[in-house]
Design an enzyme around this catalytic site. Structure first.
Site, PDB file in Angstrom:
ATOM      1  N   TYR A 186       0.834  -1.195   0.000  1.00  0.00           N
ATOM      2  CA  TYR A 186       0.000   0.000   0.000  1.00  0.00           C
ATOM      3  C   TYR A 186       0.866   1.241   0.000  1.00  0.00           C
ATOM      4  CZ  TYR A 186       0.747   0.856   5.030  1.00  0.00           C
ATOM      5  OH  TYR A 186       1.292   1.128   6.254  1.00  0.00           O
TER       6      TYR A 186
ATOM      7  N   ARG B 172       8.105   4.758  -4.351  1.00  0.00           N
ATOM      8  CA  ARG B 172       8.215   3.798  -3.240  1.00  0.00           C
ATOM      9  C   ARG B 172       7.241   2.628  -3.440  1.00  0.00           C
ATOM     10  NH1 ARG B 172       7.469   6.109   2.714  1.00  0.00           N
ATOM     11  NH2 ARG B 172       5.277   6.080   2.095  1.00  0.00           N
TER      12      ARG B 172
ATOM     13  N   LYS C 210       6.358  -1.537   2.000  1.00  0.00           N
ATOM     14  CA  LYS C 210       5.125  -1.084   2.647  1.00  0.00           C
ATOM     15  C   LYS C 210       4.045  -2.150   2.436  1.00  0.00           C
ATOM     16  CE  LYS C 210       2.982   3.416   3.450  1.00  0.00           C
ATOM     17  NZ  LYS C 210       2.937   3.310   4.899  1.00  0.00           N
TER      18      LYS C 210
HETATM   19  N1  PMP Z   1       7.216   4.369   8.999  1.00  0.00           N
HETATM   20  C1  PMP Z   1       6.124   3.603   8.906  1.00  0.00           C
HETATM   21  C2  PMP Z   1       6.157   2.240   9.485  1.00  0.00           C
HETATM   22  C3  PMP Z   1       4.956   4.112   8.284  1.00  0.00           C
HETATM   23  O1  PMP Z   1       3.862   3.339   8.194  1.00  0.00           O
HETATM   24  C4  PMP Z   1       4.958   5.432   7.776  1.00  0.00           C
HETATM   25  C5  PMP Z   1       3.720   5.981   7.134  1.00  0.00           C
HETATM   26  N2  PMP Z   1       3.662   5.685   5.771  1.00  0.00           N
HETATM   27  C6  PMP Z   1       6.133   6.186   7.890  1.00  0.00           C
HETATM   28  C7  PMP Z   1       7.242   5.626   8.503  1.00  0.00           C
HETATM   29  C8  PMP Z   1       6.207   7.597   7.360  1.00  0.00           C
HETATM   30  O2  PMP Z   1       6.264   7.582   5.963  1.00  0.00           O
HETATM   31  P1  PMP Z   1       5.820   8.851   5.080  1.00  0.00           P
HETATM   32  O3  PMP Z   1       6.606  10.019   5.575  1.00  0.00           O
HETATM   33  O4  PMP Z   1       6.182   8.457   3.708  1.00  0.00           O
HETATM   34  O5  PMP Z   1       4.350   9.010   5.288  1.00  0.00           O
END
Ligand code: PMP
Length: 282
Positions: free
Chosen positions: A33, A52, A143
């Site tokens: 996701y 990503r 992710k």
């Molecule tokens: N770490 C984890 C485990 C997450 O789920 C997220 C949220 N996507 C992030 C870091 C922060 O990522 P981003 O800045 O891309 O939202």
């Protein structure tokens, strides 16, 4: 305009969207996701989120249902239909639907789901956090939709009356929040763990690493021991949804003087200035 969902080319109201019970996302969490956010009618860093998404897909040997530029067009067109200025755009890709067996048969049609949900809560000015053991798998750079450790960590935080849980490895290293990255500040220097596979390489984390030096702050990317984090002057977390939020209590004890610190607040401002800059353009 109400909140919408897209499933393999069909856009409906969120409540009307359906996928098969044989979908491998439902059966095995066999999918990935991505979460991006819009501010003032513009999707911020969509290109980085989609890059990503593609990396996550590759890690699971999951074919994208369309080339990346077409996926970007699909997201933008879907978002345009929503007509909401502040949304969380969610993308999910699973290996598709098939009779339940662990090894996926070849030739499945992947399931691509998009949703666009209004942002309902304002950005919190501060958070409290607890630490939890890192019981996740070794591919946190991906992710994946397999989020049970995250769900349980958030549950533990809520039970403890805290806003977020921070994963700490068996080696005593602070890794990241359950759904955000973490920074510690000591003597004006920003420290954050390396994106070495044990964390998700956050898009907001990347932006902070770019913005901090422009505002005169040194950054160090490397191991962040829990003792060091406990003694830090400041802690803050970053994510696309939350943006930048100071952590003022960790495991019930104040961080620094228990108030959002000057460097964290400077990073909050730097990030929101960046949002203004990119949403004001075009
Ligand atoms: N770490 C984890 C485990 C997450 O789920 C997220 C949220 N996507 C992030 C870091 C922060 O990522 P981003 O800045 O891309 O939202």
């Amino acid at each position: 305009m109400p909140e919408l969902a897209y499933v393999n080319g069909k856009t409906t109201l969120v409540d009307e969207a359906v996928v098969s019970i044989e979908d491998r996302g439902f059966q095995f969490a066999d999918g990935i996701y991505e979460v991006a956010r819009s501010h003032d009618g513009k999707l911020v860093d969509l290109d980085r989120h989609l890059a990503r998404f593609e990396r996550s897909a590759r890690m699971l040997d999951l074919p994208l249902p369309m080339p990346l530029p077409e996926l970007e067009r699909t997201c933008r067109e879907f978002y345009r239909q929503t007509e909401l200025p502040e949304v969380i755009l969610y993308l999910q890709l699973t290996r598709g639907a098939a009779r339940r067996q662990h090894a996926a048969p070849s030739g499945l049609r992947p399931t691509l789901v998009l949703t666009s949900r209004a942002v309902t809560k304002p950005t919190p000015p501060r958070f409290s956090a607890i630490t939890v053991p890192n019981n996740r798998w070794k591919m946190c750079a991906c992710k994946s939709i397999a989020l049970l450790p995250t769900v349980l960590a958030k549950h533990a935080a809520a039970k403890a009356g805290a806003d977020e849980a921070i994963f700490v490895g068996d080696d005593g290293l602070v890794l990241e929040g359950a759904s955000d990255n973490i920074f510690a500040v000591k003597s004006g220097v920003l420290f954050t763990p390396a994106a070495d596979g044990r964390i998700l390489e956050g898009i907001t984390r990347g932006r902070i690493l770019e913005l901090a030096p422009k505002h005169g702050y040194r950054t160090i990317v490397g191991p962040l021991p829990l003792d060091f984090a406990r003694e830090a002057d400041e802690l803050f977390i970053t994510s696309s949804v939350l943006t930048v939020v100071p952590i003022v209590r960790l495991d019930g004890r104040p961080v620094g003087d228990g108030q959002p610190g000057p460097v964290s607040l400077a990073m909050v401002k730097a990030y929101w200035d960046f949002i203004l800059e990119v949403t004001g353009a075009d």
